[in-house]
Scaffold this motif. Structure first.
Motif, PDB file in Angstrom:
ATOM      1  N   LEU A   9       0.854  -1.192   0.000  1.00  0.00           N
ATOM      2  CA  LEU A   9       0.000   0.000   0.000  1.00  0.00           C
ATOM      3  C   LEU A   9       0.885   1.236   0.000  1.00  0.00           C
ATOM      4  N   LEU A  10       0.715   2.054  -1.025  1.00  0.00           N
ATOM      5  CA  LEU A  10       1.496   3.280  -1.203  1.00  0.00           C
ATOM      6  C   LEU A  10       0.532   4.460  -1.229  1.00  0.00           C
ATOM      7  N   LEU A  11       0.706   5.400  -0.301  1.00  0.00           N
ATOM      8  CA  LEU A  11      -0.194   6.546  -0.196  1.00  0.00           C
ATOM      9  C   LEU A  11       0.595   7.839  -0.271  1.00  0.00           C
ATOM     10  N   ASP A  12       0.027   8.835  -0.937  1.00  0.00           N
ATOM     11  CA  ASP A  12       0.676  10.131  -0.989  1.00  0.00           C
ATOM     12  C   ASP A  12       0.758  10.724   0.419  1.00  0.00           C
ATOM     13  N   ARG A  13       1.927  11.261   0.741  1.00  0.00           N
ATOM     14  CA  ARG A  13       2.176  11.722   2.113  1.00  0.00           C
ATOM     15  C   ARG A  13       1.283  12.881   2.518  1.00  0.00           C
ATOM     16  N   ILE A  14       0.986  13.786   1.602  1.00  0.00           N
ATOM     17  CA  ILE A  14       0.144  14.936   1.936  1.00  0.00           C
ATOM     18  C   ILE A  14      -1.328  14.598   1.753  1.00  0.00           C
ATOM     19  N   GLY A  15      -1.665  13.969   0.637  1.00  0.00           N
ATOM     20  CA  GLY A  15      -3.063  13.624   0.387  1.00  0.00           C
ATOM     21  C   GLY A  15      -3.651  12.714   1.450  1.00  0.00           C
ATOM     22  N   SER A  16      -2.819  11.826   2.010  1.00  0.00           N
ATOM     23  CA  SER A  16      -3.277  10.870   3.027  1.00  0.00           C
ATOM     24  C   SER A  16      -2.716  11.217   4.404  1.00  0.00           C
ATOM     25  N   HIS A  17      -2.613  12.516   4.685  1.00  0.00           N
ATOM     26  CA  HIS A  17      -2.011  12.947   5.952  1.00  0.00           C
ATOM     27  C   HIS A  17      -2.843  12.566   7.172  1.00  0.00           C
ATOM     28  N   LEU A  18      -4.106  12.206   6.959  1.00  0.00           N
ATOM     29  CA  LEU A  18      -4.956  11.845   8.091  1.00  0.00           C
ATOM     30  C   LEU A  18      -4.680  10.438   8.620  1.00  0.00           C
ATOM     31  N   ILE A  19      -3.926   9.643   7.861  1.00  0.00           N
ATOM     32  CA  ILE A  19      -3.589   8.302   8.329  1.00  0.00           C
ATOM     33  C   ILE A  19      -2.691   8.409   9.565  1.00  0.00           C
ATOM     34  N   LYS A  20      -3.130   7.800  10.655  1.00  0.00           N
ATOM     35  CA  LYS A  20      -2.401   7.891  11.918  1.00  0.00           C
ATOM     36  C   LYS A  20      -1.279   6.858  11.996  1.00  0.00           C
ATOM     37  N   GLU A  21      -0.312   7.158  12.835  1.00  0.00           N
ATOM     38  CA  GLU A  21       0.824   6.260  13.013  1.00  0.00           C
ATOM     39  C   GLU A  21       0.387   4.900  13.540  1.00  0.00           C
ATOM     40  N   ASN A  22      -0.600   4.900  14.455  1.00  0.00           N
ATOM     41  CA  ASN A  22      -1.047   3.596  14.983  1.00  0.00           C
ATOM     42  C   ASN A  22      -1.787   2.785  13.924  1.00  0.00           C
ATOM     43  N   THR A  23      -2.385   3.453  12.939  1.00  0.00           N
ATOM     44  CA  THR A  23      -3.007   2.749  11.814  1.00  0.00           C
ATOM     45  C   THR A  23      -1.945   2.072  10.964  1.00  0.00           C
ATOM     46  N   ILE A  24      -0.862   2.791  10.712  1.00  0.00           N
ATOM     47  CA  ILE A  24       0.245   2.221   9.940  1.00  0.00           C
ATOM     48  C   ILE A  24       0.858   1.031  10.686  1.00  0.00           C
ATOM     49  N   GLN A  25       1.052   1.185  11.975  1.00  0.00           N
ATOM     50  CA  GLN A  25       1.604   0.093  12.773  1.00  0.00           C
ATOM     51  C   GLN A  25       0.711  -1.134  12.737  1.00  0.00           C
ATOM     52  N   SER A  26      -0.605  -0.918  12.773  1.00  0.00           N
ATOM     53  CA  SER A  26      -1.541  -2.036  12.699  1.00  0.00           C
ATOM     54  C   SER A  26      -1.458  -2.736  11.349  1.00  0.00           C
ATOM     55  N   LEU A  27      -1.365  -1.952  10.275  1.00  0.00           N
ATOM     56  CA  LEU A  27      -1.215  -2.540   8.945  1.00  0.00           C
ATOM     57  C   LEU A  27       0.039  -3.402   8.872  1.00  0.00           C
ATOM     58  N   GLU A  28       1.148  -2.851   9.329  1.00  0.00           N
ATOM     59  CA  GLU A  28       2.419  -3.569   9.235  1.00  0.00           C
ATOM     60  C   GLU A  28       2.452  -4.785  10.137  1.00  0.00           C
ATOM     61  N   SER A  29       1.797  -4.701  11.292  1.00  0.00           N
ATOM     62  CA  SER A  29       1.764  -5.859  12.189  1.00  0.00           C
ATOM     63  C   SER A  29       0.963  -7.021  11.607  1.00  0.00           C
ATOM     64  N   HIS A  30       0.054  -6.704  10.677  1.00  0.00           N
ATOM     65  CA  HIS A  30      -0.718  -7.743   9.990  1.00  0.00           C
ATOM     66  C   HIS A  30      -0.045  -8.221   8.708  1.00  0.00           C
ATOM     67  N   GLY A  31       1.109  -7.632   8.374  1.00  0.00           N
ATOM     68  CA  GLY A  31       1.853  -8.082   7.203  1.00  0.00           C
ATOM     69  C   GLY A  31       1.715  -7.212   5.976  1.00  0.00           C
ATOM     70  N   VAL A  32       0.991  -6.104   6.075  1.00  0.00           N
ATOM     71  CA  VAL A  32       0.865  -5.189   4.937  1.00  0.00           C
ATOM     72  C   VAL A  32       2.153  -4.384   4.809  1.00  0.00           C
ATOM     73  N   LYS A  33       2.720  -4.347   3.618  1.00  0.00           N
ATOM     74  CA  LYS A  33       3.908  -3.537   3.357  1.00  0.00           C
ATOM     75  C   LYS A  33       3.431  -2.140   2.997  1.00  0.00           C
ATOM     76  N   PHE A  34       3.868  -1.145   3.773  1.00  0.00           N
ATOM     77  CA  PHE A  34       3.320   0.208   3.664  1.00  0.00           C
ATOM     78  C   PHE A  34       4.427   1.204   3.384  1.00  0.00           C
ATOM     79  N   ALA A  35       4.096   2.231   2.590  1.00  0.00           N
ATOM     80  CA  ALA A  35       5.018   3.346   2.376  1.00  0.00           C
ATOM     81  C   ALA A  35       4.231   4.602   2.021  1.00  0.00           C
ATOM     82  N   PHE A  36       4.783   5.743   2.419  1.00  0.00           N
ATOM     83  CA  PHE A  36       4.268   7.029   1.946  1.00  0.00           C
ATOM     84  C   PHE A  36       5.029   7.431   0.694  1.00  0.00           C
ATOM     85  N   SER A  37       4.298   7.953  -0.274  1.00  0.00           N
ATOM     86  CA  SER A  37       4.903   8.463  -1.499  1.00  0.00           C
ATOM     87  C   SER A  37       5.075   9.973  -1.393  1.00  0.00           C
TER      88      SER A  37
END
Length: 400
Positions: free
Chosen positions: A101-129
């Motif tokens: 999952l790749l999200l624009d850093r400004i467009g998706s600025h509402l994504i919280k750090e704990n949301t990202i941590q939850s994604l990664e803990s479930h195995g989702v590879k995440f990055a901000f573009s």
């Protein structure tokens, strides 16, 4: 007086810094880019214009993924609908499906750090573009990754104007119903979407996957001929200009933001001069300050030369399309504005199939039915507040 002088010096210094930052940042972005001629492909393509219908199909296909899911969005909001989307990705990752999952850093600025941590803990590879990057902080703030790409198992692709948030499924009272154009692509075109996603993924994660054949399975040919053409803040103006200059009978443009470059304005005026009919569809309701006022100087000139401009009334019109002579149909992520032309990463699909173009024309006919014609008299009516907003919009239209 001394304090005022110091403040003026500081202001001039800031303006100089911002100007240099922007100029050098853009120069750095485009210096290594070269024009490419993407191949013609044949795929089966479906058009979606309604958010609930699109996402019912989109989520269904995500749940059926077997090997990988690659998704790039400009915007993912922090709301219930976004949570539903992210939960699907987490469930698929837990099943062993590769999820990126790749999200624009400004467009998706509402994504919280704990949301990202939850994604990664479930195995989702995440990055901000496109995070803010030194030394061109001001430029990188504005040069966004505006693409919306999904590739499922290397076989199914999605591209278009929809993002992830409640407004896109008609749950925002101000902007409902949300009108947009989004494509589902099965066949050869999925490989081109895959290539662009993996290129953007490499730019952020420095993980090179483009040579791995597992992401590029053998794909069937569909009936719809098309090209996938990406842009990175350069060459999109040239592509649009070439299309307009080659028009012989008609041009139809649909865009939520209509803020032209001088070149494109002159191209459209020249097209009217040789008798090409020009129809423009824009929203009546704006979703950002000043964007509507920024379009008025261009619309005045075009209407005065016989262009027909419609303002969409039934909700918010966010579609991005251009149809030339009923022979070429562009649907993608790029607007007719300075951001898409000169700043953003965009990706568009140019379709050459007559039957598909006729379907799009029927959709546009429906949208025009839900619109009203904008007249020169209306645009020229005395309105001091609008005039002030136009002055402000003219000075900042590069960033609208």
């Amino acid at each position: 007086m001394k304090v005022l002088f110091i403040l003026i010096i500081i202001l001039l210094f800031i303006l100089l810094w911002l100007s240099l930052d922007f100029y050098l940042g853009r120069k750095n972005q485009i210096k290594h880019l070269k024009r490419q001629d993407p191949p013609f492909r044949h795929s089966h393509i479906d058009l979606y214009t309604d958010g609930p219908e699109l996402f019912a199909d989109f989520f269904s296909e995500l749940k059926k993924a077997k090997h990988h899911i690659h998704i790039l969005f400009y915007i993912v909001k922090d709301d219930q609908f976004s949570t539903e989307f992210l939960n699907i990705l987490k469930d698929k990752a837990k099943e062993g499906v590769e999820v990126r999952l790749l999200l624009d850093r400004i467009g998706s600025h509402l994504i919280k750090e704990n949301t990202i941590q939850s994604l990664e803990s479930h195995g989702v590879k995440f990055a901000f573009s496109h995070p803010l990057r030194f030394p061109f902080i001001f430029y990188s703030l504005h040069a966004r990754n505006h693409r919306k790409i999904t590739v499922i198992d290397g076989k199914i692709g999605y591209i278009g104007g929809f993002n992830i948030g409640k407004e896109y499924i008609n749950l925002d009272p101000k902007l409902s119903p949300w009108r947009d154009y989004h494509l589902k692509m099965i066949g050869e075109g999925a490989a081109d979407l895959q290539k662009e996603f993996l290129t953007d993924w490499y730019n952020e994660k420095k993980i090179h996957l483009l040579e791995n054949p597992i992401y590029f399975p053998s794909l069937p040919k569909g009936s719809c001929q098309h090209q996938i053409i990406p842009s990175r803040g350069i060459y999109l103006e040239e592509t649009f200009s070439s299309m307009i200059r080659n028009a012989r009978t008609s041009i139809i443009i649909g865009s939520p933001y209509f803020i032209l470059s001088k070149r494109l304005l002159n191209d459209l005026l020249a097209a009217r001069g040789r008798g090409v009919t020009l129809t423009i569809l824009v929203p009546k309701t704006a979703d950002h300050p000043f964007v509507k006022e920024a379009s008025y100087p261009f619309l005045r000139k075009l209407i005065s030369q016989g262009a027909i401009v419609y303002q969409f009334l039934n909700g918010f019109y966010h579609a991005k399309t251009c149809i030339i002579d009923d022979k070429i149909c562009d649907i993608g992520t790029a607007n007719f504005d300075h951001r898409s032309l000169f700043l953003n990463y965009e990706i568009n699909c140019y379709i050459y199939d007559h039957a598909f173009i006729q379907k799009v024309l029927k959709v546009i006919e429906t949208d025009i039915h839900h619109s009203k014609k904008l007249t020169l008299k209306e645009l020229n009516q005395f309105d001091p507040w609008r005039s002030c907003k136009e002055i402000v919009a003219r000075s900042i239209r590069m960033f609208l």
